[in-house]
Structures are given as C-alpha cells and as structure tokens.
Design a protein around this motif. Structure first.
Motif, PDB file in Angstrom:
ATOM      1  N   ALA A 232      47.193  98.615  84.577  1.00  0.00           N
ATOM      2  CA  ALA A 232      46.471  97.416  84.783  1.00  0.00           C
ATOM      3  C   ALA A 232      45.045  97.293  84.217  1.00  0.00           C
ATOM      4  O   ALA A 232      44.434  98.641  84.007  1.00  0.00           O
ATOM      5  CB  ALA A 232      46.659  96.736  85.996  1.00  0.00           C
TER       6      ALA A 232
ATOM      7  N   PRO B 261      41.823  96.430  85.949  1.00  0.00           N
ATOM      8  CA  PRO B 261      41.096  95.334  86.865  1.00  0.00           C
ATOM      9  C   PRO B 261      39.814  95.504  86.762  1.00  0.00           C
ATOM     10  O   PRO B 261      38.976  94.747  87.528  1.00  0.00           O
ATOM     11  CB  PRO B 261      41.557  96.438  87.995  1.00  0.00           C
TER      12      PRO B 261
ATOM     13  N   SER C 143      47.611  88.674  91.569  1.00  0.00           N
ATOM     14  CA  SER C 143      47.483  88.116  90.375  1.00  0.00           C
ATOM     15  C   SER C 143      48.878  87.769  89.693  1.00  0.00           C
ATOM     16  O   SER C 143      48.825  87.039  88.780  1.00  0.00           O
ATOM     17  CB  SER C 143      46.877  89.235  89.335  1.00  0.00           C
TER      18      SER C 143
ATOM     19  N   ASP D  84      51.391  95.255  85.933  1.00  0.00           N
ATOM     20  CA  ASP D  84      49.977  94.893  85.790  1.00  0.00           C
ATOM     21  C   ASP D  84      49.453  94.067  87.022  1.00  0.00           C
ATOM     22  O   ASP D  84      48.439  93.348  86.822  1.00  0.00           O
ATOM     23  CB  ASP D  84      49.909  94.146  84.455  1.00  0.00           C
TER      24      ASP D  84
ATOM     25  N   GLU E  52      47.777  92.732  90.006  1.00  0.00           N
ATOM     26  CA  GLU E  52      46.517  93.259  90.826  1.00  0.00           C
ATOM     27  C   GLU E  52      46.178  92.504  92.042  1.00  0.00           C
ATOM     28  O   GLU E  52      46.756  91.478  92.282  1.00  0.00           O
ATOM     29  CB  GLU E  52      45.368  92.884  89.780  1.00  0.00           C
TER      30      GLU E  52
ATOM     31  N   ILE F  15      39.303  94.973  94.088  1.00  0.00           N
ATOM     32  CA  ILE F  15      40.410  94.823  93.401  1.00  0.00           C
ATOM     33  C   ILE F  15      41.252  95.871  93.296  1.00  0.00           C
ATOM     34  O   ILE F  15      40.723  97.214  93.161  1.00  0.00           O
ATOM     35  CB  ILE F  15      39.934  94.473  91.865  1.00  0.00           C
TER      36      ILE F  15
ATOM     37  N   THR G 197      44.857  97.842  92.096  1.00  0.00           N
ATOM     38  CA  THR G 197      46.009  97.892  91.126  1.00  0.00           C
ATOM     39  C   THR G 197      46.911  99.342  91.088  1.00  0.00           C
ATOM     40  O   THR G 197      46.348 100.278  91.463  1.00  0.00           O
ATOM     41  CB  THR G 197      45.549  97.873  89.559  1.00  0.00           C
TER      42      THR G 197
ATOM     43  N   GLY H   3      45.996 102.645  88.035  1.00  0.00           N
ATOM     44  CA  GLY H   3      44.602 102.320  87.291  1.00  0.00           C
ATOM     45  C   GLY H   3      44.325 103.638  87.173  1.00  0.00           C
ATOM     46  O   GLY H   3      44.573 104.841  88.011  1.00  0.00           O
TER      47      GLY H   3
END
Length: 201
Positions: free
Chosen positions: A22, A24, A74, A88, A90, A115, A117, A120
């Motif tokens: 993702a 972020p 997200s 993806d 988050e 944040i 993810t 990452g």
C-alpha cells in the motif's frame, strides 16, 4: 521508553492479505503530520477521504499502552472476507499514552496518530520520512526515531530532548509541542506513527 505496540495490535485488525504494498506515506502526512496529530482533525481528514470508522476493540489494545483509541479503515469493512481484506487497506489509529509509556520526563502527556498498512516497505518509509522532515534520526531502544519541534512549515531537530533534565524539557514543551515520528515494522504490518508530547493536564 516503552515501545507502543500498534504494529502488533494492527495484526488483529485484518486477516492475511496478498503481498501488494500500500502507499501510506501521503495519508500519514495528511492525517497525522499536517494535523499535528490532533485526533479530531485526523479523523475529519479520514472521514472526508471516505474512510470507515470501526470499533477499536478489534485492536485488542491494552489501555496501559493506548487510552481512548479510535480506528478507521480505508476500505469498507463489508469488503472483508474469509480471504482477507484488499492488499492496499490502510488504517488510522489515534489515542493517548497510558501509564506504560515512560519517556524519562515527568509531567508529560503523549498523543499518537498512526497509519498502518500490510506489506509496507519500512526502509522506504523511513527514507521518505527523513527527507520530508529534514532532521536526523536518533536511536531509541534500538528503533530509529525523529524528534523535532515545528517552526511554521519548518522542522527543528530535538535529538537531545530525551537526555534533558525534567525542568529544561518542560520549558521546551511550554513553547510548543515536541514531535516524534517512527516507523514500526512487525510481521505483515508496517505502522508509521507521529507522537506529540506536551505538558500533562
């Protein structure tokens, strides 16, 4: 200083996802750095971007580590399936530090905005973070961290803050918030977090 286990707690927020990274970093800038890690401001940005609130109990967060946590995803939780969420996905986590946080300075409160993810790239996030902040990192408990204060749009290194006596440290905080940014990789989750320190209420 205790290491806030947001990364470990994040693993409970989703099942396994396919290994597609993702992105972020911009969300961290928009929701955490540009809002000064203000909880309400960060949540407002997330809501405007169409992120979805969730009950924070899925984080299984120890209250001694993070008080009054909030969680936004997200993606629509309805998209979650037995095969796991989109790669993806988050999440935004906010809260304030519990009693297990010890930064070596009495009378200080810490607020956190992060944040997270899956999959990452921690090294890439650290490189982008250092470039964006323009201040050197310090090592804290084996973890790279960036400590700084803000002067308008500029950042001023406070790498020696955690070595100061309490009175001197509190004088710095009285003039404005101290910030610490850190990237926390753990298992299949990477968390990029901004913590702010100010005199306790």
């Amino acid at each position: 200083m205790s290491r806030l286990t947001l990364a470990g707690a994040a693993c409970a927020a989703w099942l396994a996802a396919s290994p597609v990274a993702a992105e972020p970093f911009q969300n961290f800038i928009d929701m955490c750095l540009d809002t000064d890690a203000d909880r309400q401001a960060a949540i407002a940005v997330a809501k405007a971007a169409g992120w979805h609130p969730m009950t924070p109990d899925v984080l299984d967060m120890d209250p001694a580590e993070l008080q009054e946590p909030t969680l936004h995803l997200s993606v629509d939780p309805a998209q979650m399936s037995d095969k796991g969420p989109p790669a993806d996905v988050e999440m935004l986590v906010t809260g304030w530090a519990g009693q297990e946080w010890d930064i070596g300075v009495d009378g200080v409160r810490m607020d956190a905005c992060a944040i997270g993810t899956p999959f990452g790239d921690a090294a890439e996030l650290e490189a982008r973070l250092e470039q964006r902040l323009g201040v050197p990192s310090v090592e804290m408990d084996g973890q790279r961290a960036w400590a700084f204060t803000r002067e308008g749009e500029q950042f001023r290194s406070q790498a020696d803050f955690f070595k100061l006596e309490d009175d001197e440290a509190l004088r710095i905080l009285a003039g404005g918030k101290l910030y610490m940014a850190v990237v926390l990789p753990e298992d299949d989750v990477v968390v990029i977090m901004l913590a702010t320190f100010r005199p306790g209420e």
